[in-house]
Design an enzyme around this catalytic site. Sequence first.
Site, short mmCIF file in Angstrom:
data_model
loop_
_atom_site.label_atom_id
_atom_site.label_comp_id
_atom_site.label_asym_id
_atom_site.label_seq_id
_atom_site.Cartn_x
_atom_site.Cartn_y
_atom_site.Cartn_z
N ARG A 236 0.85 -1.19 0.00
CA ARG A 236 0.00 0.00 0.00
C ARG A 236 0.88 1.24 0.00
O ARG A 236 1.89 1.31 0.70
CB ARG A 236 -0.92 0.04 1.24
CG ARG A 236 -2.06 -0.99 1.21
CD ARG A 236 -3.09 -0.64 0.14
NE ARG A 236 -4.22 -1.55 0.12
CZ ARG A 236 -4.32 -2.63 -0.65
NH1 ARG A 236 -3.31 -2.96 -1.43
NH2 ARG A 236 -5.40 -3.38 -0.62
N GLU A 265 -2.88 7.74 -6.41
CA GLU A 265 -2.85 6.93 -7.64
C GLU A 265 -3.88 7.43 -8.64
O GLU A 265 -5.07 7.51 -8.31
CB GLU A 265 -3.09 5.46 -7.29
CG GLU A 265 -1.97 4.86 -6.44
CD GLU A 265 -2.16 3.37 -6.16
OE1 GLU A 265 -3.21 2.80 -6.55
OE2 GLU A 265 -1.28 2.77 -5.53
N HIS A 283 0.19 -0.11 -10.15
CA HIS A 283 -0.57 -0.95 -9.22
C HIS A 283 -1.02 -2.25 -9.91
O HIS A 283 -2.21 -2.51 -10.09
CB HIS A 283 -1.79 -0.20 -8.66
CG HIS A 283 -2.28 -0.77 -7.35
ND1 HIS A 283 -2.89 0.00 -6.40
CD2 HIS A 283 -2.24 -2.04 -6.85
CE1 HIS A 283 -3.20 -0.75 -5.35
NE2 HIS A 283 -2.82 -1.99 -5.61
#
Length: 528
Positions: A236, A265, A283
């Site tokens: 994370r 993000e 990601h």
Amino acid sequence: MAPVSIKHILISESVDPCCKKILEENGIRVTEKQNLKKDELIAEIQDYDGLVVRSATKVTADVINAAGNLKIIGRAGTGVDNVDVDAATKKGIIVMNTPSGNTISAAELTCALLMSLSRNVPQAAMSMKAGNWDRKKFMGAELYGKTLGILGLGRIGKEVATRMQSFGMKTIGYDPITPPEVSATWGVAQMSLEQLWPQCDYITVHTPLMPSTAGLLSDGTFAKCKKGVKVVNCARGGIIDEDALLRALESGQCGGAGLDVFVEEPPKNRSLVDHPNVISCPHLGASTKEAQARCGQDIALQIVDMVKGKSLFGAVNAQVLASTFSPDSHQWIKLGEAIGAVLQSCATQQPLSQVHITTQGDCLKTSTGYMTSAVMVGLLAQESNGCANLINVLTLAKESGIMVNQNHSQSDEPGCGVCEVKISASGCSYRARGSVQGGVPVLLELSGSGFRQPIPLAGNLLFFKASASPQLLPTVAGLLATAGVEMESFSAPAARTGDQWYCVGVSSLLGDLGALKPLVKEAAELSI
């Protein structure tokens, strides 16, 4: 546990088609609407019993509070940091994820980044595409013999460890939950963070993002590491302090970073992404066909199992429900709620200050948690306007300033289960004992009055406290008849002296208990 009724689920992101297929095959209607804005989701969610998301949908308190029927939020993936779990818990909504769905994919990407950092693979590939042939510029280092520090030794951390050991790496780690003797069986020596920092050539993080892990790698911790340490984050964004990482890269204290996640993000600040010693991905930890199929399948099957009353897996805020899937638990939960309701009716208009629940007997040895919640549901049902359930009731009790204590004791009669509850309200106290007999919840005792026969806790019940007299029963029956209420049963206490509690089963509630005042010391009624 009684099966949860889930009739219609909204899938708000791209989830593997098997998720919808499994849900529909089990009688659950599914609607797919992707890329909903917050206001659109708030307007849409009102019609659904369940919501399935991945990581893009932000299930905020505003969304949760707009969902009048929502019973479950399913996250097809690991972690639930895009869901306001506290808000969901307060509304009694189960939050569930698929903790093992993307384990292998996230572990493999971590290993890929560790290898890429050691050999500068992405940079060399881009140099080749630019028409260069520069062997000296991309001199690397072997992983063999190097030390890998793994922060977080759960499913993913374990898989990373076993894979990197095959490269000859020494694996050490830190985890406040996994016992050291467990991690030692798969080759990871646990130690304190202070011991770990100076030993590592590489560090990878696999913890959830929470206050205790935010900025786990900071200016201070980088200073304690070997000069040139390389770090990887596929967990994370925010576990590694991004500003501190950039400073460590610029100074050479950090020799390289592999980042799959960011605080924001996509990241608007490109300083890390553009740094020559950073390998970054958008990601991709769970972005494999296998992981997506596994997560979609897992969340669907978990929901179906819960709906059918088979099991509860992956719930992050409803651990109390995990032991409610035994065949007998439903009746015990009914008993707890009924005892709570009886005591609430006795202490009506008086604010609760303390509740003590004691379970007795081998059959309730592992049931104290859900019995406590069940009792509190009965006690707080009216105060919460029926919103209290096993998931949120202890939170509601805490907010109301009610101290709840629970314990378990052995019973003198093997195999016999009994639940005893004592409440304190405005200086008064009431106590009740109950059990399940023949599959029926029954009341055995109320505030010292043990009944001659167990009272089935069902239907309309009138309780009153009075001194025994030959005229008591006919007088009460006459008052009820005058009010148009039929007496269906009468339960007397075993004791015949002093003030005792009695119970009358009635055709309907009396409504106004004032007519009983000349005859009784206290009175209460309820419908179960």
